[in-house]
Design an enzyme around this catalytic site. Sequence first.
Site, PDB file in Angstrom:
ATOM      1  N   GLY A 107       6.586  -9.665  10.426  1.00  0.00           N
ATOM      2  CA  GLY A 107       7.195 -10.988  10.308  1.00  0.00           C
ATOM      3  C   GLY A 107       7.696 -11.591  11.599  1.00  0.00           C
ATOM      4  O   GLY A 107       7.817 -10.927  12.620  1.00  0.00           O
ATOM      5  N   GLU A 108       7.959 -12.894  11.532  1.00  0.00           N
ATOM      6  CA  GLU A 108       8.494 -13.636  12.674  1.00  0.00           C
ATOM      7  C   GLU A 108       9.987 -13.899  12.399  1.00  0.00           C
ATOM      8  O   GLU A 108      10.323 -14.747  11.559  1.00  0.00           O
ATOM      9  CB  GLU A 108       7.695 -14.938  12.840  1.00  0.00           C
ATOM     10  CG  GLU A 108       8.305 -15.971  13.747  1.00  0.00           C
ATOM     11  CD  GLU A 108       8.734 -15.460  15.130  1.00  0.00           C
ATOM     12  OE1 GLU A 108       8.000 -14.691  15.762  1.00  0.00           O
ATOM     13  OE2 GLU A 108       9.837 -15.844  15.554  1.00  0.00           O
ATOM     14  N   LEU A 120       4.454 -13.461  24.859  1.00  0.00           N
ATOM     15  CA  LEU A 120       3.709 -14.456  25.626  1.00  0.00           C
ATOM     16  C   LEU A 120       2.205 -14.167  25.571  1.00  0.00           C
ATOM     17  O   LEU A 120       1.420 -14.998  25.162  1.00  0.00           O
ATOM     18  CB  LEU A 120       4.231 -14.470  27.066  1.00  0.00           C
ATOM     19  CG  LEU A 120       4.042 -15.762  27.855  1.00  0.00           C
ATOM     20  CD1 LEU A 120       4.585 -16.965  27.113  1.00  0.00           C
ATOM     21  CD2 LEU A 120       4.691 -15.635  29.231  1.00  0.00           C
ATOM     22  N   CYS A 122      -1.368 -14.487  14.455  1.00  0.00           N
ATOM     23  CA  CYS A 122      -1.867 -13.979  15.746  1.00  0.00           C
ATOM     24  C   CYS A 122      -3.064 -13.064  15.476  1.00  0.00           C
ATOM     25  O   CYS A 122      -2.983 -12.177  14.612  1.00  0.00           O
ATOM     26  CB  CYS A 122      -0.769 -13.234  16.492  1.00  0.00           C
ATOM     27  SG  CYS A 122       0.696 -14.270  16.728  1.00  0.00           S
ATOM     28  N   CYS A 175       2.680  -2.891  13.884  1.00  0.00           N
ATOM     29  CA  CYS A 175       3.219  -3.603  12.726  1.00  0.00           C
ATOM     30  C   CYS A 175       2.123  -3.985  11.749  1.00  0.00           C
ATOM     31  O   CYS A 175       1.044  -4.414  12.118  1.00  0.00           O
ATOM     32  CB  CYS A 175       4.077  -4.792  13.152  1.00  0.00           C
ATOM     33  SG  CYS A 175       3.205  -6.255  13.669  1.00  0.00           S
ATOM     34  N   ASN A 203      -2.885  -2.255  20.601  1.00  0.00           N
ATOM     35  CA  ASN A 203      -3.058  -1.268  19.547  1.00  0.00           C
ATOM     36  C   ASN A 203      -4.176  -1.812  18.646  1.00  0.00           C
ATOM     37  O   ASN A 203      -3.981  -2.828  17.993  1.00  0.00           O
ATOM     38  CB  ASN A 203      -1.727  -1.167  18.789  1.00  0.00           C
ATOM     39  CG  ASN A 203      -1.670   0.000  17.844  1.00  0.00           C
ATOM     40  OD1 ASN A 203      -2.594   0.805  17.775  1.00  0.00           O
ATOM     41  ND2 ASN A 203      -0.588   0.083  17.098  1.00  0.00           N
ATOM     42  N   CYS A 250      -2.951  -9.065  15.498  1.00  0.00           N
ATOM     43  CA  CYS A 250      -1.833  -8.419  14.802  1.00  0.00           C
ATOM     44  C   CYS A 250      -2.180  -8.140  13.341  1.00  0.00           C
ATOM     45  O   CYS A 250      -2.622  -9.034  12.616  1.00  0.00           O
ATOM     46  CB  CYS A 250      -0.615  -9.335  14.894  1.00  0.00           C
ATOM     47  SG  CYS A 250       0.763  -8.824  13.858  1.00  0.00           S
ATOM     48  N   CYS A 292      12.630   0.018  14.264  1.00  0.00           N
ATOM     49  CA  CYS A 292      11.837  -1.203  14.320  1.00  0.00           C
ATOM     50  C   CYS A 292      11.793  -1.747  12.893  1.00  0.00           C
ATOM     51  O   CYS A 292      11.244  -1.103  11.998  1.00  0.00           O
ATOM     52  CB  CYS A 292      10.438  -0.857  14.834  1.00  0.00           C
ATOM     53  SG  CYS A 292       9.350  -2.264  14.883  1.00  0.00           S
ATOM     54  N   SER A 302      12.505 -10.277  18.574  1.00  0.00           N
ATOM     55  CA  SER A 302      11.241 -10.633  19.207  1.00  0.00           C
ATOM     56  C   SER A 302      10.658 -11.861  18.512  1.00  0.00           C
ATOM     57  O   SER A 302      10.568 -11.901  17.286  1.00  0.00           O
ATOM     58  CB  SER A 302      10.272  -9.453  19.097  1.00  0.00           C
ATOM     59  OG  SER A 302       9.042  -9.765  19.715  1.00  0.00           O
ATOM     60  N   CYS A 338       3.256 -12.441   7.589  1.00  0.00           N
ATOM     61  CA  CYS A 338       3.679 -13.368   8.637  1.00  0.00           C
ATOM     62  C   CYS A 338       2.770 -14.587   8.614  1.00  0.00           C
ATOM     63  O   CYS A 338       1.572 -14.478   8.387  1.00  0.00           O
ATOM     64  CB  CYS A 338       3.604 -12.701  10.009  1.00  0.00           C
ATOM     65  SG  CYS A 338       4.195 -13.780  11.343  1.00  0.00           S
ATOM     66  N   GLU A 387       7.544  -2.529   6.183  1.00  0.00           N
ATOM     67  CA  GLU A 387       7.527  -1.286   6.954  1.00  0.00           C
ATOM     68  C   GLU A 387       8.725  -1.194   7.884  1.00  0.00           C
ATOM     69  O   GLU A 387       9.159  -2.200   8.440  1.00  0.00           O
ATOM     70  CB  GLU A 387       6.284  -1.251   7.845  1.00  0.00           C
ATOM     71  CG  GLU A 387       5.012  -1.413   7.090  1.00  0.00           C
ATOM     72  CD  GLU A 387       3.821  -1.552   8.026  1.00  0.00           C
ATOM     73  OE1 GLU A 387       2.710  -1.629   7.511  1.00  0.00           O
ATOM     74  OE2 GLU A 387       4.028  -1.578   9.250  1.00  0.00           O
TER      75      GLU A 387
HETATM   76  N1  SAH Z   1       6.728 -11.849  15.200  1.00  0.00           N
HETATM   77  C1  SAH Z   1       7.437 -11.343  16.313  1.00  0.00           C
HETATM   78  C2  SAH Z   1       7.917  -9.921  16.133  1.00  0.00           C
HETATM   79  C3  SAH Z   1       7.030  -8.958  15.434  1.00  0.00           C
HETATM   80  S1  SAH Z   1       5.609  -8.440  16.329  1.00  0.00           S
HETATM   81  C4  SAH Z   1       6.599 -11.487  17.565  1.00  0.00           C
HETATM   82  O1  SAH Z   1       5.418 -11.760  17.469  1.00  0.00           O
HETATM   83  O2  SAH Z   1       7.168 -11.339  18.647  1.00  0.00           O
HETATM   84  C5  SAH Z   1       6.276  -7.392  17.594  1.00  0.00           C
HETATM   85  C6  SAH Z   1       5.439  -7.309  18.848  1.00  0.00           C
HETATM   86  O3  SAH Z   1       4.239  -6.578  18.604  1.00  0.00           O
HETATM   87  C7  SAH Z   1       5.012  -8.674  19.400  1.00  0.00           C
HETATM   88  O4  SAH Z   1       5.175  -8.716  20.786  1.00  0.00           O
HETATM   89  C8  SAH Z   1       3.556  -8.702  19.008  1.00  0.00           C
HETATM   90  O5  SAH Z   1       2.829  -9.603  19.790  1.00  0.00           O
HETATM   91  C9  SAH Z   1       3.160  -7.270  19.203  1.00  0.00           C
HETATM   92  N2  SAH Z   1       1.916  -6.859  18.571  1.00  0.00           N
HETATM   93  C10 SAH Z   1       1.435  -7.237  17.364  1.00  0.00           C
HETATM   94  N3  SAH Z   1       0.252  -6.657  17.125  1.00  0.00           N
HETATM   95  C11 SAH Z   1      -0.024  -5.882  18.197  1.00  0.00           C
HETATM   96  C12 SAH Z   1      -1.117  -5.031  18.546  1.00  0.00           C
HETATM   97  N4  SAH Z   1      -2.146  -4.880  17.733  1.00  0.00           N
HETATM   98  N5  SAH Z   1      -1.072  -4.400  19.735  1.00  0.00           N
HETATM   99  C13 SAH Z   1      -0.011  -4.558  20.568  1.00  0.00           C
HETATM  100  N6  SAH Z   1       1.042  -5.341  20.295  1.00  0.00           N
HETATM  101  C14 SAH Z   1       1.043  -6.006  19.116  1.00  0.00           C
HETATM  102 FE1  SF4 Z   2       2.196 -12.977  15.512  1.00  0.00          FE
HETATM  103 FE2  SF4 Z   2       4.450 -11.505  15.468  1.00  0.00          FE
HETATM  104 FE3  SF4 Z   2       3.548 -12.680  13.238  1.00  0.00          FE
HETATM  105 FE4  SF4 Z   2       2.229 -10.630  14.240  1.00  0.00          FE
HETATM  106  S1  SF4 Z   2       4.267 -10.579  13.426  1.00  0.00           S
HETATM  107  S2  SF4 Z   2       1.336 -12.585  13.479  1.00  0.00           S
HETATM  108  S3  SF4 Z   2       2.504 -10.947  16.438  1.00  0.00           S
HETATM  109  S4  SF4 Z   2       4.239 -13.721  15.093  1.00  0.00           S
END
Ligand code: SAH
Ligand code: SF4
Length: 356
Positions: free
Chosen positions: A164-165, A220, A118, A338, A295, A121, A107, A196, A114, A94
């Site tokens: 993705g990370e 964080l 998390c 995402c 979200n 996510c 973005c 990020s 990923c 995406e």
């Molecule tokens: N993997 C990287 C970048 C992609 S995610 C990372 O985790 O930083 C981009 C951002 O969106 C991150 O800060 C992530 O924690 C946040 N994010 C993911 N899912 C979310 C959600 N459901 N609501 C709010 N922020 C979210």
């Molecule tokens: Fe975690 Fe970022 Fe991967 Fe989502 S995209 S699982 S927030 S590391």
Amino acid sequence: MKPINLYDLDQAALTQWMTAELGQPKFRAAQIWDWLYKQFALDFEAMGNLPKALRAQLAEKATLGLGTITDELHSSDGQTKKVLFQLPDGQYIETVLMKYEKRRTLCISTQAGCAMGCVFCATGQMGFFRHLSVGEIVGQVMYFAHELAQTGDHVTNIVMMGMGEPLHNYENTLTAVDRLTAPDAFNLGARKITISTVGLVPAMRRYADEQRQTPLAVSLHAATDEERDKLIPVNRRWPIAEVLDACRYVVEKTGRRITFEWALIAGQNDTVEQAQALGKLIQGMLCHVNLIPLNPTAGYGGAPSSHEQVDKFQEVLTAYGVSSTVRVRRGIDIQAGCGQLRDRAVQGKAARVKGG
Ligand code: SAH
Ligand code: SF4
């Protein structure tokens, strides 16, 4: 043979391919490079200064696009657009364009899925499929650069906050950054690209050692390991203290401020205690906190924090001298969080199969 994506090649490799594989003079490679990075070409037909036979040969042996667009959504205010690409091997990624008054922010994704898991996510919930190639990362930018150019507009900022990370796919991500910032390629300022990361400590240290000028954002989301363990599984591998040490190292080596991302989840990480713990951890550091109400996603029961709680949280940070901004996630109505669009496509397909 599988066609080669020309956005995967650097200039030397393109020249090599054009001369060795196609028997062309070097200046043809220079012409194509210009089509790629100055005109954001998405097909060979448009390359008017190339002989027709060469264009046909290129179309047969190479590609420029990302596969097919399987879904496209526009937010109700018309300012956010999200595209779901299906790559030639079937994977989905995406990309989101957000229009602000002056900025045109993309973005972009760095992986299909990923591996970090998390819990809040949508991408984390689907698991890991594969890394994206340099061309697949760069290609997302070219798609929108091409589209914006039709109205005399251009991409001003990029955030690597799609699927993705980025630091798990370090080589390809940073090679893509180099291509996007190189004056003879896309020529976007390094400071306009934010990477990020969930906090992959060794990769962050490498990033610092390379004195990267692209700003880093660190997700964080919690100020105690007990709380962060529940949200971010990799916290068990690299706990908060190690992530913050790496952040200080990045600031020291690059001289650049770190941004902390914090998705506010009602009753979880939005308490005054968490805000105080965060204030204590990062006060005095060259940093900024982005507070983003969660979200909601299909696979996680958490809810976004209330306005009052967001304000309270922010007040505590201010008392610690920590600067912060409350951000609204753009395009919530088009599932611009995402991973959410891919979910919709895959579930839609499953439903169709089920229904015969
Ligand atoms: N993997 C990287 C970048 C992609 S995610 C990372 O985790 O930083 C981009 C951002 O969106 C991150 O800060 C992530 O924690 C946040 N994010 C993911 N899912 C979310 C959600 N459901 N609501 C709010 N922020 C979210
Ligand atoms: Fe975690 Fe970022 Fe991967 Fe989502 S995209 S699982 S927030 S590391």
